[in-house]
Structures are given as structure tokens and as C-alpha cells.
Write a protein that holds these residues in place. Structure first.
Motif, PDB file in Angstrom:
ATOM      1  N   LEU B  96      10.116  -6.329   2.565  1.00  0.00           N
ATOM      2  CA  LEU B  96       9.268  -6.784   1.459  1.00  0.00           C
ATOM      3  C   LEU B  96       7.968  -7.394   1.976  1.00  0.00           C
ATOM      4  CD1 LEU B  96      11.982  -8.402  -0.861  1.00  0.00           C
ATOM      5  CD2 LEU B  96      10.783  -6.242  -1.227  1.00  0.00           C
ATOM      6  N   PHE B 100       4.198  -5.839   1.594  1.00  0.00           N
ATOM      7  CA  PHE B 100       3.151  -6.650   0.971  1.00  0.00           C
ATOM      8  C   PHE B 100       1.936  -6.774   1.886  1.00  0.00           C
ATOM      9  CE2 PHE B 100       1.328 -10.983   0.712  1.00  0.00           C
ATOM     10  CZ  PHE B 100       0.677 -10.848  -0.497  1.00  0.00           C
ATOM     11  N   PHE B 113       1.345  -6.272  -8.988  1.00  0.00           N
ATOM     12  CA  PHE B 113       2.497  -5.744  -8.239  1.00  0.00           C
ATOM     13  C   PHE B 113       2.619  -6.451  -6.894  1.00  0.00           C
ATOM     14  CE2 PHE B 113       4.042  -2.642  -5.022  1.00  0.00           C
ATOM     15  CZ  PHE B 113       5.352  -2.548  -5.457  1.00  0.00           C
ATOM     16  N   ARG B 114       1.452  -6.623  -6.247  1.00  0.00           N
ATOM     17  CA  ARG B 114       1.461  -7.275  -4.931  1.00  0.00           C
ATOM     18  C   ARG B 114       1.960  -8.711  -5.046  1.00  0.00           C
ATOM     19  NH1 ARG B 114      -3.975  -4.995  -3.526  1.00  0.00           N
ATOM     20  NH2 ARG B 114      -4.754  -7.097  -3.833  1.00  0.00           N
ATOM     21  N   ARG B 116       4.070  -9.893  -7.272  1.00  0.00           N
ATOM     22  CA  ARG B 116       5.529  -9.871  -7.454  1.00  0.00           C
ATOM     23  C   ARG B 116       6.232  -9.591  -6.127  1.00  0.00           C
ATOM     24  NH1 ARG B 116       4.586  -7.781 -12.757  1.00  0.00           N
ATOM     25  NH2 ARG B 116       4.590  -5.617 -12.050  1.00  0.00           N
ATOM     26  N   LEU B 117       5.644  -8.691  -5.345  1.00  0.00           N
ATOM     27  CA  LEU B 117       6.206  -8.356  -4.035  1.00  0.00           C
ATOM     28  C   LEU B 117       6.199  -9.584  -3.115  1.00  0.00           C
ATOM     29  CD1 LEU B 117       7.270  -5.703  -2.872  1.00  0.00           C
ATOM     30  CD2 LEU B 117       5.004  -5.267  -1.916  1.00  0.00           C
ATOM     31  N   ALA B 121       9.391 -11.455  -1.480  1.00  0.00           N
ATOM     32  CA  ALA B 121       9.514 -11.656  -0.032  1.00  0.00           C
ATOM     33  C   ALA B 121       9.730 -13.130   0.289  1.00  0.00           C
ATOM     34  CB  ALA B 121       8.263 -11.131   0.682  1.00  0.00           C
TER      35      ALA B 121
END
Lengths: 207, 263
Positions: B96, B100, B113-114, B116-117, B121
Motif C-alpha cells: 500500500l 502510494f 484515491f491517493r 485513501r491509499l 497504508a
């Protein structure tokens, strides 16, 4: 007998001859450094003053230990690959094909039962001589004992006869793993504790 | 000592998690202050450096195994083994976090999205440090089976992670001084707290005494750093090196004392 099995060790009868340890090593062809059964020499004592004289007051007894094929085997619980497993008859074995040799079981076991084999890069341990049991024979260590200080049997029967809670230094609290081990104490086991006694043969038993 | 690979594995993994969390906090702070572009420039380099650290940690862990070719089997006992869970979370954090870092450095993927990633992580990283502590909380090992194990592992993560990031910043020439001083003061406070938590849990003995001195020296360096107004490159690097020395020694002692057995 169908298991689960347990060992009975009579500390009062053991002479410390180590025939059990040698028979185990011989039967399983164990490499240098591996002792699936070990005889610990526990010793302690002190000097007492008697007028102008100093008089020794010492004690020693033996403890023969292999794997106790616990009811709650922490080695099985923590093994990341499930190589360490407990058979239906209670015998705890390590599967050499799936073991990664991480030694985590050896950290977790309070009895020093799982042992690392340098040559194979895997853990090894007492098998309760499952092949002997299948053939109706006693484990090699039990068969070798000249003092009949070591017996084996069904856990329920041994516990009914000898109790489950009796323990002595340096054995860990049996509640941790519920070992299949019944012990008959030596007359001096009550005097032994972390401050008053020690394993006198650490080099031999790998401690 | 056969646990040397694990000293490296646990310290590097914890440093990586701490650095990831530090960068997240820094990104949020600098982003609010200067706009996204500057914040990203500030943290991208350090973020990408975490990948090799995690990779080195996982590689080091293989050296502890007698049969590393079987290493893929470690996930077979997630049901009851914290060691299995530790490795799963380490892989999760690596994948993850790595994804990212690559997405953000290349500008791919939507910011939402990034984000959330990154949160996923970070959660995996925190869970990983917790799982690492649980690995050592064996009911049969009295010296490890205390809450102090988790306290020490999280303190290690924040200590090495924050000072590691701080060291990266002061050594990077293209980071403006104005952006460096604020984060360094926060890092000094966090690191001083971690040094303090570790010194409180120290044992007795010569090596423990040496470690206690290192930890106290770390606190002094952090206080001086907090009082300094400039870039303070030498101070940050010194504090990081002192922290690294203290934690390597501390983790070595952790294994030595934990594995002393009576049978």
C-alpha cells in the motif's frame, strides 16, 4: 492406549545416569547439540556456621525432561507455518517439509523442547517415539531407565494417580501450556527456587 | 547472537512506519501552509526512500530463517500466530505504501484515491507495529509479556521515523529553511518524548547503563534543537545517530534478556 499421552517422572528415584537421554539420542540419531530428552542437574546449598566450624548444607536432584506434548501447546499456537501440529492422539510433531526454521517455537516453549538443527535448517523435537507406540512398545527413554523413574501412560490415568498441579523449580507454571507431565518430587525439591538453586550442568543441556 | 537479523528487521520496519506517519503529518501541515505542490516536493523524496528501507527489513528477516526457501509459508497460520499476522501486515504496509509513493511521485491517480491509499497504508503500518509487539508477548516469556513491549516498539517507530525524516530534510538542499524549522521543532518534541519513554523502561547492567546515557544525550540534543531557530543540520543528524545507536543496543538487549531461560 489411545492417548493423549503423558510422561511420569519420579525425581525421588532418578539417579541421574542419563540412560534416557542417551537412548533418545541413539534411537533418533541426533546430531551434536540436539537433545530431545535432557537430564537437568539441579543443585543448591549453603554454609552454616556451627561454633568455630562452617558446615555445608547442600542438596541436588535431577529432572529428566523431553517434550510434554502439552494440552495447550504454545509451539503449535505460535508456529507461523503450522508445521508444528498436534495429532489426534495428542502427540506434538513438527513437519520438516513446511518448517522455515524461524525458531519462534523454541522461544515460546518453556521446556526447551523444540530444538534447531543446524544441518537441516529446521526445528526438531521429541516424537514420543510414535513408531514404538504404534508397535506396542514404550518410548526409548522409558525403556532405558534402570531406576524405573520414567514411565509413560495415558494422561488421564497418570493425572488421576499423581495429580496435575505438582511442580517444582525450575519447572514453569503448568497452567501456561498444560503439559503432559506428572512428577513425583524429590525430598529436596521444596528447597529449590530461583534464589537457592540452579541448573548445575548448563553446558550439557544447552542452556 | 542469532537474532541479529531480527534487530535489523524490527528496527527498520518500525522506522519505516514512523517515517510514513511523520510524512503524513508533515504533508498535512505543509499543504495547509503552502499549497499542495510545495508540500509534495517536500515529502516525495523521503516517501520514496521508505520503500528500500522496508525492502531491506524484509530481506534481513530472511537471514533469520534456517530454510528461507519455505518463507512463503509464513502466512499459513493467521488463525493463531501473531508472527503470521506480522508478516501479512508488513507485506500489506509495503504494498500500500509503495503504491502510494509511486502514484504520488508520478502524479498518477486522483488525489482522493491517493489519500485513501495513504490512510490505508498508515493503518496497516500502525497495525504492523502492534502485531510486532504481540509477537513478543508470549505468555511463557515473562520479560517480554508486558505492555512495555508495545510502548517501546511504538516509541521506536516515532523516534527513528521522525528523526529519520528530519535528517532527510536538513540534508536536502532544495528544501527552503522557512519550511524546515517548524517541522524540526515538532520532531524535537516527539523525539524527546520517545527518548524519555525508553529511558523510563531501562533495565540494570553495564550495557543498559550505556544505553541510558545515550537516551539522555538524545533528550539533551532534542531540547537544544527545540531552542535553535536555524536549520541545525548537525544537531538533527547527531540526534538521529544517537537514537539509532540507542535503539540498536536496546533491541539487542531486548533479545538477550528475553531469551534467558531456566530450561
Amino acid at each position: 492406549m489411545a492417548g493423549p499421552y503423558a510422561f511420569l517422572f519420579d525425581a525421588a528415584a532418578c539417579s541421574g545416569c542419563k540412560a534416557c537421554q542417551a537412548a533418545c539420542k541413539d534411537k533418533h540419531g541426533l546430531a551434536v547439540g540436539l537433545l530431545w530428552r535432557r537430564v537437568y542437574e539441579i543443585a543448591g546449598g549453603r554454609w552454616d556456621r556451627d561454633g568455630e566450624a562452617w558446615v555445608p548444607d547442600v542438596f541436588a536432584f535431577n529432572l529428566s525432561l523431553a517434550c510434554n506434548h502439552c494440552e495447550a501447546p504454545i509451539c503449535v499456537e505460535v508456529c507461523p507455518t503450522a508445521a508444528m501440529h498436534r495429532r489426534d492422539d495428542g502427540i506434538v510433531l513438527v513437519d520438516g517439509a513446511t518448517c522455515i526454521g524461524c525458531r519462534y517455537c523454541a522461544w515460546a516453549c518453556p521446556y526447551g523442547a523444540p530444538q534447531y538443527d543446524e544441518a537441516s535448517g529446521r526445528m526438531t523435537k521429541c516424537t514420543f517415539c510414535a513408531d514404538h507406540l504404534d508397535a506396542g512398545l514404550p518410548p526409548a527413554c522409558v525403556a532405558a531407565c534402570p531406576m524405573r523413574a520414567l514411565e509413560f501412560g495415558e494422561r488421564a490415568a497418570l493425572e488421576a494417580q499423581h495429580g496435575t498441579s505438582r511442580t517444582f523449580f525450575p519447572l514453569p507454571d503448568p497452567a501456561l501450556t498444560q503439559p503432559g507431565l506428572a512428577v513425583i518430587p524429590h525430598r529436596d525439591t521444596g528447597r529449590a527456587g530461583p534464589a537457592t538453586a540452579a541448573v548445575a550442568n548448563p553446558e550439557e543441556v544447552g542452556r | 547472537m542469532t537474532e541479529r537479523p531480527l534487530v535489523a528487521f524490527t528496527l527498520l520496519t518500525q522506522m519505516a512506519v514512523g517515517a510514513f506517519l511523520t510524512l503524513g503529518a508533515l504533508d498535512a501541515w505543509a499543504g495547509g501552509l503552502t499549497g499542495q505542490a510545495t508540500a509534495h516536493a517536500l515529502t516525495n523524496g523521503a516517501l520514496l526512500a521508505i520503500g528500500p528501507v522496508v525492502g531491506a527489513a524484509l530481506l534481513a528477516s530472511l537471514f533469520h530463517l534456517g530454510s528461507p526457501r519455505n518463507a512463503w509459508r509464513t502466512l499459513a497460520n493467521l488463525r493463531s500466530s501473531w508472527l503470521s499476522r506480522e508478516i501479512l501486515l508488513a507485506l500489506l504496509f509495503a504494498v500500500l505504501g509503495g503504491l502510494f509513493a509511486v502514484l504520488r511521485a508520478s502524479g498518477a491517480g486522483s488525489p482522493a484515491f491517493r489519500a485513501r491509499l495513504a490512510i490505508a497504508a498508515a493503518v496497516a503500518g500502525v497495525a504492523l507495529v502492534y502485531a510486532m509487539a504481540r509477537v513478543y508477548r508470549l505468555r511463557t516469556v515473562r520479560r517480554w509479556d508486558t505492555p512495555l513491549t508495545a510502548v517501546s516498539f511504538f516509541a521506536t517507530a516515532l523516534l527513528l521515523g521522525s528523526l529519520g525524516v528530519g535528517t532527510g530534510f536538513v540534508l536536502l538542499p532544495d528544501v527552503p529553511d522557512a519550511l524546515v524549522v517548524g517541522p524540526l521543532h515538532v520532531i524535537a518534541v516527539v523525539a524527546a518524548g520517545c527518548f524519555g519513554a525508553e529511558v523510563a523502561a531501562e533495565g540494570s547492567g553495564t550495557l543498559h547503563g550505556i544505553r541510558r546515557l545515550l537516551l539522555l544525550l538524545g533528550i539533551v540534543l532534542c531540547v537544544v534543537l527545540l531552542l535553535s531557530a536555524g536549520r541545525a543540520t548537525a544537531l538533527v543528524v547527531a540526534a538521529f545517530l544517537v537514537a539509532l545507536a540507542a535503539q540498536v543496543l536496546g533491541r539487542y538487549l531486548f533479545y538477550v534478556t528475553g531469551l534467558q531461560r531456566s530450561l
